[in-house]
Design a protein around this motif. Structure first.
Motif, short mmCIF file in Angstrom:
data_model
loop_
_atom_site.label_atom_id
_atom_site.label_comp_id
_atom_site.label_asym_id
_atom_site.label_seq_id
_atom_site.Cartn_x
_atom_site.Cartn_y
_atom_site.Cartn_z
N ASP A 146 0.78 -1.16 -0.26
CA ASP A 146 0.04 -0.15 -0.01
C ASP A 146 0.82 1.27 -0.06
OD1 ASP A 146 0.93 -0.71 2.42
OD2 ASP A 146 -0.89 0.63 3.44
N GLU A 147 2.13 1.24 0.22
CA GLU A 147 2.85 2.25 0.63
C GLU A 147 3.97 2.38 -0.58
OE1 GLU A 147 4.53 2.64 4.44
OE2 GLU A 147 2.86 2.83 5.27
N SER A 148 4.05 1.27 -1.37
CA SER A 148 4.85 1.30 -2.74
C SER A 148 4.19 1.78 -3.99
CB SER A 148 5.46 -0.25 -2.75
OG SER A 148 6.06 -0.19 -4.01
N VAL A 149 4.76 2.96 -4.34
CA VAL A 149 4.27 3.54 -5.67
C VAL A 149 4.60 2.55 -6.85
CG1 VAL A 149 4.15 5.60 -7.27
CG2 VAL A 149 4.63 5.71 -4.56
N ALA A 150 5.67 1.60 -6.68
CA ALA A 150 6.04 0.65 -7.85
C ALA A 150 5.18 -0.12 -8.06
CB ALA A 150 7.29 0.39 -7.42
N ARG A 151 4.29 -0.49 -7.18
CA ARG A 151 3.27 -1.58 -7.67
C ARG A 151 2.48 -1.17 -8.65
NH1 ARG A 151 -1.29 1.28 -5.82
NH2 ARG A 151 -0.92 2.47 -3.91
N ARG A 152 2.16 0.23 -9.14
CA ARG A 152 1.24 0.56 -10.16
C ARG A 152 1.66 0.09 -11.61
NH1 ARG A 152 0.67 6.52 -7.18
NH2 ARG A 152 -0.94 6.02 -5.92
N LEU A 153 3.14 -0.36 -11.54
CA LEU A 153 3.57 -0.81 -12.64
C LEU A 153 3.09 -2.26 -13.07
CD1 LEU A 153 5.71 1.29 -11.96
CD2 LEU A 153 7.49 0.20 -13.14
N ILE A 154 2.83 -3.01 -12.02
CA ILE A 154 2.48 -4.36 -12.15
C ILE A 154 1.38 -4.72 -13.30
CG2 ILE A 154 1.84 -6.71 -11.08
CD1 ILE A 154 3.10 -5.44 -8.34
N PRO A 155 0.16 -4.01 -12.98
CA PRO A 155 -0.78 -4.43 -13.81
C PRO A 155 -0.83 -3.73 -15.32
CG PRO A 155 -1.55 -2.64 -12.26
CD PRO A 155 -0.29 -3.18 -11.76
N THR A 156 -0.26 -2.66 -15.49
CA THR A 156 0.23 -2.12 -16.89
C THR A 156 1.08 -3.01 -17.75
OG1 THR A 156 0.21 0.21 -15.87
CG2 THR A 156 1.21 -0.26 -17.96
N ILE A 157 2.14 -3.50 -17.07
CA ILE A 157 3.21 -4.21 -17.88
C ILE A 157 2.62 -5.62 -18.08
CG2 ILE A 157 5.55 -5.55 -17.91
CD1 ILE A 157 6.33 -2.67 -16.26
N GLY A 158 1.88 -5.93 -16.87
CA GLY A 158 1.26 -7.61 -17.05
C GLY A 158 0.26 -7.68 -18.07
N TRP A 159 -0.53 -6.59 -18.00
CA TRP A 159 -1.85 -6.71 -19.07
C TRP A 159 -1.18 -6.50 -20.45
CZ3 TRP A 159 -5.38 -3.03 -15.70
CH2 TRP A 159 -5.90 -3.79 -14.72
N LEU A 160 -0.20 -5.54 -20.50
CA LEU A 160 0.22 -5.55 -21.70
C LEU A 160 1.18 -6.68 -22.63
CD1 LEU A 160 0.81 -3.56 -24.35
CD2 LEU A 160 2.97 -2.83 -22.96
N ALA A 161 1.89 -7.37 -21.60
CA ALA A 161 2.58 -8.54 -22.06
C ALA A 161 1.58 -9.72 -22.37
CB ALA A 161 3.27 -8.93 -20.88
N ILE A 162 0.35 -9.85 -21.67
CA ILE A 162 -0.54 -10.98 -21.99
C ILE A 162 -1.16 -10.40 -23.47
CG2 ILE A 162 -2.82 -11.87 -21.26
CD1 ILE A 162 -1.93 -11.51 -18.29
N ALA A 183 -7.69 -5.99 -26.86
CA ALA A 183 -8.60 -5.33 -25.38
C ALA A 183 -7.58 -5.29 -24.42
CB ALA A 183 -9.57 -6.19 -25.11
N PHE A 184 -6.73 -6.30 -24.19
CA PHE A 184 -5.95 -6.12 -22.88
C PHE A 184 -4.66 -5.07 -23.23
CE2 PHE A 184 -7.28 -10.15 -21.53
CZ PHE A 184 -6.65 -9.99 -20.28
N ILE A 185 -4.35 -4.80 -24.56
CA ILE A 185 -3.24 -3.66 -24.89
C ILE A 185 -3.95 -2.42 -24.80
CG2 ILE A 185 -2.24 -2.89 -26.77
CD1 ILE A 185 -1.61 -5.82 -27.97
N VAL A 186 -4.93 -2.45 -25.28
CA VAL A 186 -5.90 -0.98 -25.02
C VAL A 186 -6.14 -0.75 -23.58
CG1 VAL A 186 -8.04 0.19 -25.29
CG2 VAL A 186 -6.93 -1.13 -27.38
N VAL A 187 -6.44 -1.67 -22.67
CA VAL A 187 -6.63 -1.34 -21.23
C VAL A 187 -5.17 -0.99 -20.70
CG1 VAL A 187 -7.04 -2.40 -19.25
CG2 VAL A 187 -8.55 -3.00 -21.07
#
Length: 229
Positions: A146-162, A183-187
């Protein structure tokens, strides 16, 4: 004539069985004082069983459509109340939709399954996207990171890779897996441009845009190489 009568009888029995199972789910929640969110898990379980078994055979689109509806309803429900009690139902919806998709891809094609084939892909993609977003929010945004801003990279990169993986593996962009990949790329790109660009600062913002750029270039290269073959 007998064959038609048998089909009608089986349809009536199937509808009756589904109705009684729905009543059982309602009374399960009411009489046992279970949380209302349990209904999502029950609906996901019934839809998953039907999809995995390929029922009903006369309407093969019903089960994947039910899974798609459960994913959309569950996602909207979680967005409204962010209740952890919805997470098992969302996970069951995603697991059931993916398992049903794998089995559907292995089955011999049937004349009535053309529309259903796409629904299996759309249900699996939607269910996974919704479940991953909910689990990320609960376990990372509100939980361990909850205090780590870097966590916001996880869904972006994960969804783009999928999304890129599905698009590269698909026969064409207009096929069901290709559309799910797009659709995953657009999101992922929308999150990067709208959310990450305003909620990340300094090196992290540079990192997420650099990672997105590298992944897009790698995807473009792989797709271009495949088209040359």
């Amino acid at each position: 004539m007998n064959e038609l009568a048998n089909k009608n009888s089986s349809s009536v029995l199937a509808v009756g069985g589904t109705g009684f199972l729905a009543l059982a789910a309602v009374f399960l929640v009411r009489d046992l004082a279970l949380p209302t969110e349990t209904l999502l898990g029950v609906a996901a379980l019934l839809a998953s069983i039907a999809a995995v078994l390929g029922r009903p055979r006369r309407w093969p689109w019903v089960a994947p459509a039910a899974l798609l509806g459960a994913a959309l309803a569950g996602g909207g429900w979680y967005a409204a109340i962010t209740s952890p009690a919805l997470l098992p139902g969302l996970a069951l919806t995603a697991a059931g939709a993916i398992a049903a998709l794998v089995l559907q891809e292995r089955r011999a094609p049937s004349p009535n399954a053309s529309a259903a084939d796409g629904l299996f892909w759309y249900a699996a993609g939607t269910a996974f996207l919704v479940a991953s977003a909910a689990f990320y929010f609960h376990f990372f945004t509100l939980g361990a990171a909850d205090e780590s801003v870097a966590r916001r990279l996880i869904p972006t990169i994960g969804w783009l890779a999928i999304g890129l993986g599905l698009l590269i593996a698909a026969r064409s962009r207009t096929s069901p897996p290709g559309r799910v990949g797009v659709a995953f790329i657009v999101v992922a790109l929308a999150k990067a441009l709208v959310y990450d660009s305003t909620h990340l600062q300094g090196p992290l913002r540079v990192t997420v845009f650099a990672a997105v750029g590298v992944l897009l270039l790698a995807g473009a290269r792989l797709i271009a190489g495949r088209e040359r073959l």
